[in-house]
Design an enzyme around this catalytic site. Structure first.
Site, PDB file in Angstrom:
ATOM      1  N   LYS A  92     -15.373 -46.424 -22.936  1.00  0.00           N
ATOM      2  CA  LYS A  92     -14.939 -45.438 -22.228  1.00  0.00           C
ATOM      3  C   LYS A  92     -15.904 -45.339 -21.304  1.00  0.00           C
ATOM      4  O   LYS A  92     -17.167 -45.850 -21.170  1.00  0.00           O
ATOM      5  CB  LYS A  92     -15.499 -42.962 -22.609  1.00  0.00           C
ATOM      6  CG  LYS A  92     -14.585 -42.517 -21.476  1.00  0.00           C
ATOM      7  CD  LYS A  92     -15.070 -40.719 -22.215  1.00  0.00           C
ATOM      8  CE  LYS A  92     -14.642 -40.172 -21.119  1.00  0.00           C
ATOM      9  NZ  LYS A  92     -14.931 -38.765 -21.892  1.00  0.00           N
ATOM     10  N   SER A 170     -10.493 -35.619 -21.217  1.00  0.00           N
ATOM     11  CA  SER A 170     -10.779 -36.475 -19.947  1.00  0.00           C
ATOM     12  C   SER A 170     -11.095 -38.137 -21.326  1.00  0.00           C
ATOM     13  O   SER A 170     -10.810 -39.042 -20.330  1.00  0.00           O
ATOM     14  CB  SER A 170     -11.953 -36.304 -19.416  1.00  0.00           C
ATOM     15  OG  SER A 170     -13.706 -36.456 -20.511  1.00  0.00           O
ATOM     16  N   SER A 194     -12.453 -33.907 -25.105  1.00  0.00           N
ATOM     17  CA  SER A 194     -11.873 -34.596 -24.449  1.00  0.00           C
ATOM     18  C   SER A 194     -12.014 -35.719 -26.012  1.00  0.00           C
ATOM     19  O   SER A 194     -11.154 -36.907 -24.755  1.00  0.00           O
ATOM     20  CB  SER A 194     -12.869 -34.961 -23.695  1.00  0.00           C
ATOM     21  OG  SER A 194     -12.666 -34.043 -22.956  1.00  0.00           O
TER      22      SER A 194
HETATM   23  N1  GLN Z   1     -11.423 -30.569 -20.696  1.00  0.00           N
HETATM   24  C1  GLN Z   1     -12.606 -29.799 -20.240  1.00  0.00           C
HETATM   25  C2  GLN Z   1     -12.968 -29.595 -19.382  1.00  0.00           C
HETATM   26  O1  GLN Z   1     -12.511 -30.296 -18.358  1.00  0.00           O
HETATM   27  C3  GLN Z   1     -12.981 -30.588 -21.316  1.00  0.00           C
HETATM   28  C4  GLN Z   1     -13.546 -32.298 -20.795  1.00  0.00           C
HETATM   29  C5  GLN Z   1     -14.548 -32.810 -21.832  1.00  0.00           C
HETATM   30  O2  GLN Z   1     -14.617 -32.501 -23.581  1.00  0.00           O
HETATM   31  N2  GLN Z   1     -15.005 -33.948 -21.494  1.00  0.00           N
HETATM   32  O3  GLN Z   1     -14.081 -29.272 -19.226  1.00  0.00           O
END
Ligand code: GLN
Length: 509
Positions: A92, A170, A194
């Site tokens: 990532k 994400s 995410s």
């Molecule tokens: N979707 C969640 C957010 O927007 C979690 C994101 C994540 O785990 N980095 O914060």
């Protein structure tokens, strides 16, 4: 270059059988037996990445990947037999790798070449894993669809012709890359879901380790009390192998856990006869997509057929997780992201009148809308006079949520439920409604707030052919137990062995 593909893979293609995904464990065996070399494997993956149109990668490091593969092959020739030596993986783009572009999905870091390497990546490199490149992601890991990336959205390889679906976020690029066969495994990070939500959307195994298991050093911070790195793989066995290479104490991260090194593969094959699985009624409310509910219930039946005992438990404060998270995470983000000011690195506005104007223009130009929204919410929640009303209250809710898990784990070994309330959705369908987007993480966020390990495993498909994830949460530091249950479930089922239509297209190109 099918000729250099691992033999089992080629034979499946020749026999015109559905192509099942190749796992890290299978590749490891083929590298060990000398059937393939790391250079051949790396070349194949680089070619697949080049042919792919999913936009799963922000940058590809072909030259350094081949050099690392060569080193791995040389070590292998000298007798090094490490199971991960020479396995290519994708990372990532939140992880710093010395000398490589590290954007975190943001325009503000479009020109940032990391001067050092994240500990997680360094650990993996020390074990001989090859870095293919950096995967696409929601900007600063804020999002559930990968549509918040400055580098464009990613296509879920499970999309059907005519309807482009999101891969989740994400870590959407990592999930799409593994599901499409562009890498056998990838790293992700999970602050609120995410790793697990994209794993569920792309039919993968995704593991968020206990908070503190993997060092956060060199991983660009979103919400420091929640962020945790972990693997996206096809199987629990692969997740265990990857976690072995990622985890470990690091003096450069004050929240890193100083626990003895563990082999997370050691309990994979244990029987789960008598394992007590808690089913919280709160995870099976009427808002749950009925198809997801029935798939998850069938998965729980499979666990029962393996000897697990299902027990009703309660997490009475879980409805407070989302409101608590959407104060704590933006508050920490507003503080963490204050370093991106155009002074030391990253984007700087070209025209400005004075220092404050330079900051304003740089940040206005450099951050996308969702990141700005979070910075504003977080700054407000932390501001004088509001801190007690919002941030302090949210921390109290967090405590209640963690206490709920402690009580539940007095009655059960693991907690199960759906990973997401519904399967992957079309591009653009939730971008105008932030709350609808946030609700994707309603089942995953509680484990982050409590710092617990949790995993998503493929558990079936909707009538439309979309993957559904089963979510398992374990007590603190019980990754081995969690992976054991997921592995036994995967031995009993073949959902995780189904390949995405987009992956087959990549193979036959
Ligand atoms: N979707 C969640 C957010 O927007 C979690 C994101 C994540 O785990 N980095 O914060």
């Amino acid at each position: 270059m099918l000729s250099t593909l691992p033999r089992t893979y080629t034979s499946k293609l020749q026999a015109n059988l559905p192509v099942s995904p190749i796992t890290v464990s299978e590749l490891s065996a083929q590298l060990r037996s000398g059937e393939i070399s790391s250079v051949e494997l790396t070349q194949d993956y680089l070619q697949r990445i080049e042919r792919s149109e999913l936009n799963a990668f922000i940058s590809v490091s072909a030259d350094s990947a081949l050099a690392e593969a060569q080193t791995a092959d040389a070590k292998r020739a000298q007798g090094d037999d490490h199971p991960l030596l020479g396995i290519p993986v994708a990372h990532k783009d939140i992880f710093c790798i010395e000398g490589t572009l590290t954007t975190c999905g943001s325009k503000i870091l479009h020109n940032f070449i990391a001067p050092y390497t994240a500990t997680v990546i360094q650990n993996m490199q020390n074990q001989g894993l090859v870095s293919l490149g950096k995967t696409n992601m929601d900007e600063f890991a804020m999002g559930s669809s990968n549509e918040n990336s400055y580098y464009g959205s990613v296509t879920n390889p499970w999309s059907s012709a005519g309807e482009q679906l999101v891969p989740g976020g994400s870590s959407g690029g990592s999930a799409a890359a593994v599901a499409a066969g562009l890498a056998p495994a990838a790293t992700g990070t999970d602050t609120g879901g995410s790793i697990r939500q994209p794993a569920a959307f792309c039919n993968l195994t995704g593991l968020k380790p206990s908070y503190g298991r993997c060092s956060r050093y060199g991983m660009i911070a979103f919400a420091s009390s929640l962020d945790q790195a972990g693997p996206l793989t096809h199987t629990a066995a692969d997740a265990a192998l990857l976690l072995n290479s990622m985890a470990g104490f690091d003096t450069r991260d004050a929240t890193s856990l100083d626990t003895p090194a563990e082999d997370f593969t050691r309990h994979l094959d244990d029987s789960i006869d008598g394992l007590i699985i808690g089913m919280p009624s709160e995870f099976f409310s009427s808002d749950l997509d009925p198809e997801v509910a029935s798939i998850v219930e069938a998965a729980i039946k499979s666990l029962e057929s393996l000897g697990a005992i299902v027990k009703q438990v309660s997490l009475p404060n879980s409805h407070l997780a989302l409101p608590s998270y959407y104060v704590i995470a933006p508050a920490e983000a507003s503080s963490n992201l204050s370093r991106f000011d155009g002074v030391r690195y990253g984007h700087r506005a070209e025209q400005y009148t004075d220092l404050v104007d330079m900051y304003t223009r740089t940040r206005t130009e450099g951050f996308g809308d969702e990141v700005k929204r979070r910075i504003m919410i977080g700054t407000y929640a932390l501001s004088s006079g509001y801190y007690d009303a919002y941030y302090a209250q949210a921390q109290k809710l967090r405590r209640l949520i963690a206490d709920d898990f402690n009580s539940a784990f007095e009655q059960c070994d693991l907690i199960v439920g759906p990973t997401t309330p519904a399967p992957a959705f079309p591009h653009g369908s939730k971008t105008e409604d932030p709350v609808a987007m946030y609700l994707n993480d309603i089942f995953t966020i509680p484990a982050n707030l409590a710092g617990l390990p949790a995993a998503s495993t493929p558990a079936g498909f909707t009538k439309a052919g979309l993957p559904v994830g089963l979510h398992l949460i374990g007590p603190y530091l019980q990754e081995a137990k969690l992976l054991n249950a997921v592995h036994r479930y995967q031995q009993e089922t073949d959902w995780h062995l189904r390949s995405a239509p987009g992956a087959a297209a990549t193979e036959s190109a």
